[in-house]
Every structure is written in structure tokens, then in C-alpha cells.
Design a protein around this motif. Structure first.
Motif, PDB file in Angstrom:
ATOM      1  N   ALA A 355       0.814  -1.215   0.000  1.00 23.37           N
ATOM      2  CA  ALA A 355       0.000   0.000   0.000  1.00 23.37           C
ATOM      3  C   ALA A 355       0.849   1.268   0.000  1.00 23.37           C
ATOM      4  CB  ALA A 355      -0.933   0.002   1.219  1.00 23.37           C
ATOM      5  N   MET A 356       1.906   1.245   0.755  1.00 21.32           N
ATOM      6  CA  MET A 356       2.744   2.448   0.836  1.00 21.32           C
ATOM      7  C   MET A 356       3.376   2.753  -0.523  1.00 21.32           C
ATOM      8  SD  MET A 356       5.887   3.105   3.493  1.00 21.32           S
ATOM      9  CE  MET A 356       4.804   2.714   4.862  1.00 21.32           C
ATOM     10  N   LYS A 357       3.910   1.729  -1.179  1.00 19.26           N
ATOM     11  CA  LYS A 357       4.537   1.923  -2.480  1.00 19.26           C
ATOM     12  C   LYS A 357       3.516   2.405  -3.498  1.00 19.26           C
ATOM     13  CE  LYS A 357       7.150  -0.614  -6.020  1.00 19.26           C
ATOM     14  NZ  LYS A 357       7.780  -1.919  -6.359  1.00 19.26           N
ATOM     15  N   ARG A 358       2.341   1.814  -3.451  1.00 13.84           N
ATOM     16  CA  ARG A 358       1.296   2.193  -4.404  1.00 13.84           C
ATOM     17  C   ARG A 358       0.858   3.639  -4.183  1.00 13.84           C
ATOM     18  NH1 ARG A 358      -0.205   2.447  -9.214  1.00 13.84           N
ATOM     19  NH2 ARG A 358      -2.432   2.394  -9.615  1.00 13.84           N
ATOM     20  N   ALA A 359       0.759   4.046  -2.932  1.00 12.78           N
ATOM     21  CA  ALA A 359       0.341   5.424  -2.640  1.00 12.78           C
ATOM     22  C   ALA A 359       1.340   6.426  -3.203  1.00 12.78           C
ATOM     23  CB  ALA A 359       0.187   5.618  -1.138  1.00 12.78           C
ATOM     24  N   VAL A 360       2.632   6.119  -3.067  1.00 11.20           N
ATOM     25  CA  VAL A 360       3.661   7.007  -3.620  1.00 11.20           C
ATOM     26  C   VAL A 360       3.544   7.054  -5.137  1.00 11.20           C
ATOM     27  CG1 VAL A 360       6.146   7.333  -3.923  1.00 11.20           C
ATOM     28  CG2 VAL A 360       5.243   6.664  -1.693  1.00 11.20           C
ATOM     29  N   GLN A 361       3.310   5.905  -5.763  1.00  8.63           N
ATOM     30  CA  GLN A 361       3.207   5.850  -7.226  1.00  8.63           C
ATOM     31  C   GLN A 361       1.989   6.605  -7.734  1.00  8.63           C
ATOM     32  OE1 GLN A 361       3.140   1.631  -7.838  1.00  8.63           O
ATOM     33  NE2 GLN A 361       5.374   1.405  -7.704  1.00  8.63           N
ATOM     34  N   ILE A 362       0.929   6.657  -6.945  1.00 11.65           N
ATOM     35  CA  ILE A 362      -0.272   7.373  -7.365  1.00 11.65           C
ATOM     36  C   ILE A 362      -0.038   8.879  -7.345  1.00 11.65           C
ATOM     37  CG2 ILE A 362      -2.616   7.987  -6.649  1.00 11.65           C
ATOM     38  CD1 ILE A 362      -2.365   5.355  -8.145  1.00 11.65           C
ATOM     39  N   HIS A 363       0.562   9.367  -6.299  1.00 17.86           N
ATOM     40  CA  HIS A 363       0.751  10.811  -6.157  1.00 17.86           C
ATOM     41  C   HIS A 363       1.907  11.334  -7.000  1.00 17.86           C
ATOM     42  CE1 HIS A 363      -2.320  11.427  -3.130  1.00 17.86           C
ATOM     43  NE2 HIS A 363      -1.913  10.328  -2.525  1.00 17.86           N
ATOM     44  N   GLN A 364       2.893  10.483  -7.290  1.00 17.43           N
ATOM     45  CA  GLN A 364       3.998  10.876  -8.166  1.00 17.43           C
ATOM     46  C   GLN A 364       4.164   9.763  -9.191  1.00 17.43           C
ATOM     47  OE1 GLN A 364       7.489  12.786  -6.402  1.00 17.43           O
ATOM     48  NE2 GLN A 364       6.533  12.520  -4.398  1.00 17.43           N
ATOM     49  N   ARG A 365       3.574   9.959 -10.357  1.00 14.53           N
ATOM     50  CA  ARG A 365       3.488   8.878 -11.324  1.00 14.53           C
ATOM     51  C   ARG A 365       4.755   8.678 -12.135  1.00 14.53           C
ATOM     52  NH1 ARG A 365      -1.377  11.406 -12.090  1.00 14.53           N
ATOM     53  NH2 ARG A 365      -0.977  11.949 -14.282  1.00 14.53           N
ATOM     54  N   THR A 366       5.704   9.620 -12.010  1.00 15.57           N
ATOM     55  CA  THR A 366       6.982   9.481 -12.699  1.00 15.57           C
ATOM     56  C   THR A 366       8.114   9.764 -11.720  1.00 15.57           C
ATOM     57  OG1 THR A 366       7.029  11.803 -13.389  1.00 15.57           O
ATOM     58  CG2 THR A 366       5.979  10.234 -14.889  1.00 15.57           C
ATOM     59  N   CYS A 367       9.329   9.481 -12.152  1.00 17.81           N
ATOM     60  CA  CYS A 367      10.522   9.802 -11.375  1.00 17.81           C
ATOM     61  C   CYS A 367      10.484  11.270 -10.952  1.00 17.81           C
ATOM     62  CB  CYS A 367      11.769   9.520 -12.216  1.00 17.81           C
ATOM     63  SG  CYS A 367      13.323  10.109 -11.510  1.00 17.81           S
ATOM     64  N   ALA A 368      10.889  11.550  -9.726  1.00 18.55           N
ATOM     65  CA  ALA A 368      10.791  12.902  -9.174  1.00 18.55           C
ATOM     66  C   ALA A 368      11.866  13.847  -9.693  1.00 18.55           C
ATOM     67  CB  ALA A 368      10.861  12.843  -7.640  1.00 18.55           C
ATOM     68  N   PHE A 369      12.851  13.348 -10.460  1.00 20.47           N
ATOM     69  CA  PHE A 369      13.927  14.214 -10.941  1.00 20.47           C
ATOM     70  C   PHE A 369      13.413  15.119 -12.058  1.00 20.47           C
ATOM     71  CE2 PHE A 369      17.832  15.486 -13.023  1.00 20.47           C
ATOM     72  CZ  PHE A 369      18.727  15.593 -11.961  1.00 20.47           C
ATOM     73  N   PRO A 370      13.885  16.375 -12.125  1.00 21.45           N
ATOM     74  CA  PRO A 370      13.405  17.305 -13.155  1.00 21.45           C
ATOM     75  C   PRO A 370      13.553  16.743 -14.563  1.00 21.45           C
ATOM     76  CG  PRO A 370      14.724  18.484 -11.544  1.00 21.45           C
ATOM     77  CD  PRO A 370      14.858  17.025 -11.221  1.00 21.45           C
ATOM     78  N   GLY A 371      12.444  16.715 -15.311  1.00 20.90           N
ATOM     79  CA  GLY A 371      12.476  16.304 -16.706  1.00 20.90           C
ATOM     80  C   GLY A 371      12.406  14.817 -16.953  1.00 20.90           C
ATOM     81  N   CYS A 372      12.490  13.990 -15.908  1.00 22.59           N
ATOM     82  CA  CYS A 372      12.489  12.536 -16.118  1.00 22.59           C
ATOM     83  C   CYS A 372      11.056  12.017 -16.170  1.00 22.59           C
ATOM     84  CB  CYS A 372      13.259  11.825 -15.001  1.00 22.59           C
ATOM     85  SG  CYS A 372      13.453  10.045 -15.291  1.00 22.59           S
ATOM     86  N   ARG A 373      10.769  11.158 -17.145  1.00 24.51           N
ATOM     87  CA  ARG A 373       9.422  10.614 -17.322  1.00 24.51           C
ATOM     88  C   ARG A 373       9.356   9.108 -17.057  1.00 24.51           C
ATOM     89  NH1 ARG A 373       6.608  11.875 -22.623  1.00 24.51           N
ATOM     90  NH2 ARG A 373       8.448  10.872 -23.535  1.00 24.51           N
ATOM     91  N   MET A 374      10.385   8.550 -16.447  1.00 25.20           N
ATOM     92  CA  MET A 374      10.354   7.122 -16.127  1.00 25.20           C
ATOM     93  C   MET A 374       9.155   6.843 -15.213  1.00 25.20           C
ATOM     94  SD  MET A 374      11.833   4.168 -16.493  1.00 25.20           S
ATOM     95  CE  MET A 374      13.522   4.481 -16.981  1.00 25.20           C
ATOM     96  N   PRO A 375       8.285   5.883 -15.570  1.00 26.55           N
ATOM     97  CA  PRO A 375       7.122   5.602 -14.721  1.00 26.55           C
ATOM     98  C   PRO A 375       7.545   5.232 -13.302  1.00 26.55           C
ATOM     99  CG  PRO A 375       6.916   4.515 -16.849  1.00 26.55           C
ATOM    100  CD  PRO A 375       8.308   5.068 -16.794  1.00 26.55           C
TER     101      PRO A 375
END
Length: 453
Positions: A355-375
Motif C-alpha cells: 500500500a505504501m509503495k502504491r500510494a507514492v506511485q499514485i501521487h507521483q506517477r513518474t521519477c521525481a527528478f526534473p524532466g524525467c518521465r520514467m514511470p
């Protein structure tokens, strides 16, 4: 400093007027504009010229002058990139190509691939392609041709590359990129036929297939470094099969028929539309991860969806994916159509994902680094405040980072924090700050005619 520009008055013939009519008057440009070397003086001269007021002949002279100036400053930009790399390779800073590329990537808002490619090109200009860099700086060679030279000499020994460059550098500005590339291919083979065979064998070892989303919502499927004889046979077979499908009532073009043949061979059981509805439904397994609001899924709205690993898709595709994958494991995200706020998350599996991992993935659907679109589903979960320093392992202290950017964070001394609205704010190893804008959820794109918020 601007200097006074002496202009010459030109009288030109208008082909649509009588030979007896008075000649049209047209202001001129400096006689030596084509000879002024690129730099501040040429920039000053061009700043004084309104190209819409000069004659057609002179507009081409102005166009060439602007191109020379662009070539010059492109060379300067690549010099700047090398300078960034040099300072990060100093004893006082962390060495490494990746840390330099990360600074450039964030500063110029580039993708990771683009930043890496541009820095490699800059370093090549600084080293083995110094004559190409000089030709760019003096305005003779543009970036397009310079990159053709770089691409066709990148895998050659330095001495061979320099010898080939010396043979083409004077001629290159007068060749199209296609002509230049063809000439370089011939020179490569002539330089060392045995090495050419080895390069071919190595390239085939790197064969791969890549998926690329398009702005229209479709996709490009690229196959790279295939054996040319097999690639040619495949293309011929697609063409032969496509021609065999041609009939009196066939409305598809030969290109469409080739594409449909390709899809039918590799994806033989899609849902296909007909007047009576879908003719066939796939019972595909696997995991489907799509972000779409309930109104769109129910057919009550047409907001874009977000297909993990691909990107935004039109509403019809989002619904088709849902209808098509009846045997798949589903991870669902229900959102408020008006605000994009997540209402519920879950999975159709009996054993849900963490659940914790999924919650993070929902709120931030891509890598948090500027410009990165890795799911986010393909990223590491990083502790924003390091666990070793007392950082908690909870949703508020976790963010997705792709493996590459996870290494950059620790190795190149980047730091970040999550702002109250969920936006990551980064500080680079050289002290610059960057904020990554969060992706818009389904229903938040708005309509082109909607007023700006």
C-alpha cells in the motif's frame, strides 16, 4: 557597441509591372555583410536590419548571416558544456560524466537522453573534432552537419576520424546532410575495410526495438541495427502482402496496408471495430496500470487517460485498453473528474501490492527528478530524508527515483524536498534550484477554448 550602417538604395524590377513603370525602391544592407565574421559586430549589424524592408536578394544575405551567427553561438554553447564538465571534474568536486549531464539537463530543461547526447557531442568537439568546432565557431558549419560528422566518426579510432574529417571539412558546408553522410560512409569503408566489417558486427549486436509516443496519441515502433538484408526482406514481404490485400473496394493506402499487415502478424487478436460492434476480444494476462477518471471509463466524458510506460492516451484508447484486457491484473486509480484528486486506489489481485509503495506511485506517477518521465512503477523508492539520518519510512518521506537519478542524487550531491503541494524542489550539486511540475491528472487538461486559470 552599435556602429552606423551605411545603406545603399536599390531599385528592383517587379515582374508584375510594366517595363515602362518606375522601378520600386528598396533599402539596402551593408555591402560586406556576407564577409563580417560571426560575433558581436555581426550581431549589431543584424540588429539594425528590418528584413521585411530589404529586397529579395538581400533577404538571402541576411538569412546566411543569421545562420553564421547561430553556428558561432552553438559552438559557444558546447564550449560552456565542456566548461561545466571541467569544473565538476576538478579535485574540489565530484568527478563524473553523469553529474555534469545532470547539471546541464536541469539547467536547459532537457531529457536525460538529450543532455547525455549533447554533452558527448560537446566533449567530442573539444577533443577529436576540434576542426569541426573551429568551423562552427567561425560560422562556416552548422550544428546539423557537425552532428552528421560526429555520428559517422564516433566509433572510429581518433586518428582515423581526424583524417576523414580533414578530407570533408572544407566541402561539408556546401553539402546537404544527406550528401555529407553518404560521403562519410564511403570514406569510412575506404579507410579500413576490415574495421568496417567489425563495426557492422558490433552494431548488429546492439539491435533493439523501441516504443515512442507521438503528439497525435499514436505510437512509433522503431527497430534499430537490424541486418540490412533481413530488414529489406521484411519490408518487401510487408509490401507484397499489402499489395495482395488490394481489391476493388479497398480504401486503405499501400502504407496503411503495410502497417496493418505488420500489426496483424505481431498482434493477431486485437479488438477490431465493425458496424455491429467489436468482432474479437483478447483475454490477455499481465498487469495493466492505467490512470483514468470514472466518467471517462463509463463513457460519460472524454478526458485523456495515462497508460503507464507510455504516457497520455485519448479517451477511446483508455476505454479500449480496459475492455481488451479482461484477464489481466488491474491496478486502478479512481479520480474526481473535476479536480483530478485521487478518490480511491486498489488492485483486482487478492494480494494487493504494498500500500505504501502504491500510494507514492499514485501521487507521483513518474521519477521525481526534473524532466524525467520514467514511470514510478519502474523506479526505486527513495528516502527524501535518509533513513540513516533518522528519516522515516512513510509516504511523506518517500519519492520515486529511477535508478540513474537515484545514483545521481547520492553521487553528485543533489538534494530535494517535497513542497506542501507535492511538488519536488531540487538543489543541484552546483547550487541551482529546480522545481518539477507535477503531471496533470485525467480531466485536468481542460479544453483549448477554456480560459487560463
Amino acid at each position: 557597441m552599435l556602429r552606423n550602417v551605411l545603406t545603399t538604395d536599390f531599385f528592383i524590377n517587379d515582374p508584375h509591372t510594366s517595363h515602362d513603370a518606375p522601378h520600386a525602391w528598396c533599402p539596402g544592407i551593408p555591402d560586406d555583410l556576407d564577409e563580417i565574421p560571426p560575433g558581436p559586430l555581426l550581431a549589431d549589424e543584424l540588429a539594425c536590419i528590418d528584413v521585411t524592408t530589404v529586397c529579395g536578394y538581400d533577404r538571402i544575405v541576411v538569412l546566411r548571416a543569421h545562420q553564421r551567427l547561430v553556428n558561432h553561438f552553438q559552438a559557444k554553447i558546447y564550449e560552456d558544456m565542456v566548461a561545466v564538465c571541467n569544473v565538476l571534474a576538478s579535485p574540489e568536486a565530484m568527478e563524473g560524466f553523469d553529474s555534469s549531464a545532470a547539471e546541464i539537463r536541469a539547467a536547459l530543461h532537457l531529457t536525460r537522453h538529450s543532455a547525455d547526447s549533447e554533452l558527448v557531442f560537446a566533449l567530442n568537439l573539444d577533443d577529436r573534432l576540434s576542426s569541426v568546432a573551429a568551423a562552427m565557431e567561425n560560422g562556416q558549419l552548422d550544428g546539423r552537419r557537425a552532428k552528421v560528422i560526429d555520428r559517422h566518426t564516433a566509433d572510429l579510432p581518433d586518428h582515423t576520424a581526424r583524417r576523414i574529417v580533414d578530407r570533408v571539412i572544407d566541402e561539408a558546408p556546401d553539402l546537404t546532410t544527406g550528401e555529407l553522410g553518404a560521403l562519410l560512409v564511403k570514406l569510412r569503408i575506404d579507410a579500413d575495410p576490415d574495421e568496417a566489417k567489425r563495426r557492422y558486427a558490433h552494431a548488429v549486436e546492439e539491435r533493439r526495438v523501441c516504443l515512442e509516443p507521438t503528439q497525435a496519441g499514436t505510437a512509433h515502433l522503431h527497430a534499430f541495427d537490424l541486418p540490412p538484408d533481413r530488414a529489406a526482406r521484411i519490408m518487401q514481404r510487408l509490401t507484397t502482402n499489402a499489395k495482395g490485400l488490394c481489391s476493388k473496394g479497398e480504401v486503405r493506402s499501400i502504407d496503411q496496408l503495410r502497417a496493418d499487415t505488420f500489426l496483424d502478424v505481431l498482434d493477431p487478436d486485437p479488438v477490431t471495430a465493425s458496424e455491429d460492434g467489436p468482432r474479437q476480444r483478447s483475454r490477455r494476462g499481465g498487469v495493466v496500470d492505467i490512470h483514468v477518471d470514472l466518467d471517462t471509463l463509463a463513457g460519460l466524458a472524454h478526458h485523456p487517460g495515462e497508460l503507464n510506460g507510455y504516457g497520455p492516451v485519448i479517451a477511446d484508447i483508455a476505454r479500449q485498453v480496459a475492455d481488451q484486457h479482461t484477464a489481466a491484473t488491474w491496478r486502478y486509480t479512481a479520480t474526481d473528474p473535476a479536480t483530478g484528486e485521487v478518490i480511491a486506489i486498489g488492485t483486482t489481485r487478492r494480494r494487493p501490492t504494498e500500500a505504501m509503495k502504491r500510494a507514492v506511485q499514485i501521487h507521483q506517477r513518474t521519477c521525481a527528478f526534473p524532466g524525467c518521465r520514467m514511470p514510478a512503477t519502474q523506479c526505486d523508492l527513495d528516502h527524501i530524508d535518509a533513513w540513516a539520518d533518522g528519516g522515516a519510512t512513510d509516504v511523506s518521506n518517500l519519492a520515486p527515483l529511477c535508478r540513474h537519478d537515484h545514483v545521481i542524487k547520492h553521487a553528485a550531491r543533489w538534494m530535494y524536498a517535497i513542497l506542501p503541494d507535492g511538488t519536488p524542489r531540487w538543489t543541484s550539486g552546483l547550487g541551482h534550484t529546480y522545481t518539477k511540475r507535477p503531471p496533470r491528472g485525467p480531466g485536468q487538461w481542460g479544453h483549448p477554448d477554456d480560459p487560463d486559470p
